[in-house]
Design an enzyme around this catalytic site. Structure first.
Site: not given
Ligand SMILES: [Ca+2]
Ligand SMILES: [Zn+2]
Ligand SMILES: [Ca+2]
Ligand SMILES: [Zn+2]
Lengths: 328, 328
Positions: A19, A95, A123, A172, A175, A194
């Protein structure tokens, strides 16, 4: 030589799982049924070179440890933030927390060092694989995972397979916008879930309350230089701090908006919240879905997964499932 | 008897296409390459019985017309609002505008009357099929259509196939939430993009401005009892009315939020806005995507389709594609 001997049969099939987070780099030895036999952790080094050499070092140590535990390591599975090309085993674009970690080939250096196949995926995607292999996603062909940790990630399984998207940017979920204005987000956008509901967002709010002297309530206590985290906010809300409750409620409402949107876009049979904040959000999410989702979409089961390390287990499942039956 | 004769070869392969909307019921004869040869329209009857008998009557008339036009009708394709089970040819649960239109089997009565195969699907899904068969979705395996008309519908194509969802409720893009509070929506939810950006929402805003005396601008004119519609708002905005521009801008921003969310959830290679309001929204949507979407997702092409009747053409393509190659 590949001869069948008793040791070989008694060996425990297992995987090395990684991880690779913004703050912590963790490597684990995970056995076929999802038991984490050994887990090692280190702060994530700041530069690319240090990060790669630390990762190789931790993998080599655990590979040796595996031999002493009579484990037969079948491969390495890596879970990391950002956009990942799972076919090439390459981190395309990472990121903010892993600055400059772009177009990084993780597969070649690791597989040549350990002579093992290597899988890499995002992840949130790994969390979905973990939930499917060892959690409440087992046998479910179409479900979505929302992973609420420091950041918010996601994974989408349709027809039994992960959706990666044309540029490896699908799922994602952190976001997805839940507000037309809304606070700025690390990603450069505004109004992302987020920015309302991640561990980092809650930590910033806890910090603000603390500076206003509004965080502490009777029963709550704080060592003098203890670092303020999201946990303090969750605790304060639990102890009746109205301001803390309002912040948690807004965070839950933001996650609920994402869930309603997933139900109306994908209409999956199940949505799984995982990660440390899942229990704090699940009730509000269920209530809002019942009230606001279209009737046929509201049938979906909304579950808070109790799986401890979904992403790590998911990375391991990439190895274990390939070895047992070639599905990838 | 199925003998090949010259007439048979010269016959134009075609389909009967139905657009069953809340206000208008339309039936068209559409030829293989997407040309609408004949189109008939009637107000949608209020009761289920009247609606069904009017539909059968219009289909019978057009089927006869087809013979005189030397068209060989291969089947009937129906586009309608609400949740549709395309396998069973059944409207599961319709929109507010078609009250009580639930669990309605459209296939059996029509196929027994005309002795033709019948396909039925949701209007937004049909719009996506129309864009794929005859518009800018041709040859694109993964794209999303947002249909902006009286309401807002959607259609999602992944791996070349429509996504229907576990309860036929996928791609209900009009009811994706773009705000944590936001105006109430017909669906019972709050903050849906439909409540900001649909023709109906803009009409309500135009009505409000008109009552406040803020709609008319020099150059704009209004017959005394002319019914206020979204067009008046678009026109006022074009002529510089600031209040009208603010409303249009907010509508575009709401659609842009849905597009950014689709890019971050599905990461398709293309998003197609279709319907009468698409040209009014497309620029703002592109700008916001460029500014706010994650880099790899922002590569997607965002296009305003110029296709006149996407849903009707999509309904026809259900018939025509099945007849030419069995893909459904
Ligand atoms: Ca994803
Ligand atoms: Zn964002
Ligand atoms: Ca749809
Ligand atoms: Zn709605």
């Amino acid at each position: 030589s590949h001869h069948r001997d008793i040791d070989h049969i008694l060996e425990r099939q297992s995987a090395l799982a990684v991880d690779l987070g913004g703050t912590q780099l963790r490597v684990a030895l995970i056995e076929n049924h999802g038991d984490i036999l050994v887990q090692t952790s280190n702060p994530t080094p700041k530069t690319n070179e240090e990060r790669m050499s630390k990762l190789l070092e931790m993998l080599m140590n655990l590979a040796q440890k595996a031999i002493s535990l009579n484990c037969r390591v079948l491969g390495v599975g890596i879970s990391t933030g950002g956009r990942v090309d799972p076919r090439g085993g390459v981190v395309k674009h990472s990121t903010k927390a892993l600055e400059g970690w772009s177009e990084v080939d993780l597969r070649t250096p690791i597989s040549s060092m350990l002579h093992l196949p290597v899988w890499v995926d995002n992840d949130g995607n790994c969390a979905a694989l973990g939930v499917r292999a060892f959690g409440c996603g087992k046998g479910v062909e179409d479900f979505v995972t929302i992973a609420t940790g420091t950041g918010i990630g996601g994974g989408i399984v349709l027809g039994g397979r992960l959706i990666h998207g044309t540029d490896f940017c699908a799922a994602e979920l952190g976001h997805t916008k839940v507000s037309l204005e809304g606070p700025p987000c690390q990603c450069g956008g505004t109004g992302c879930v987020e920015a309302y509901s991640s561990g980092l967002a809650l930590q910033k709010e806890a910090q603000r309350l603390h500076e206003e002297g509004n965080l502490l309530t009777e029963g709550g206590h704080l060592e003098n230089n203890e670092k303020i985290t999201a946990k303090h906010l969750v605790e304060a809300a639990r102890l009746g701090n109205q301001k803390a409750q309002d912040i948690m409620d807004r965070g839950a409402k933001a996650v609920a908006s994402v869930v309603v949107n997933l139900l109306h876009i994908l209409n999956p049979s199940r949505v799984v919240l995982c990660g440390v904040l899942a229990p704090a959000y699940i009730e509000t999410v269920r209530n809002i879905v019942k009230k606001e989702a279209l009737p046929s979409a509201a049938h979906a089961e909304i579950i808070a997964s109790t799986l401890k390390e979904p992403a790590l287990l998911g990375a391991a499942s990439l190895v274990l499932e390939y070895a047992t039956r070639r599905i990838y």
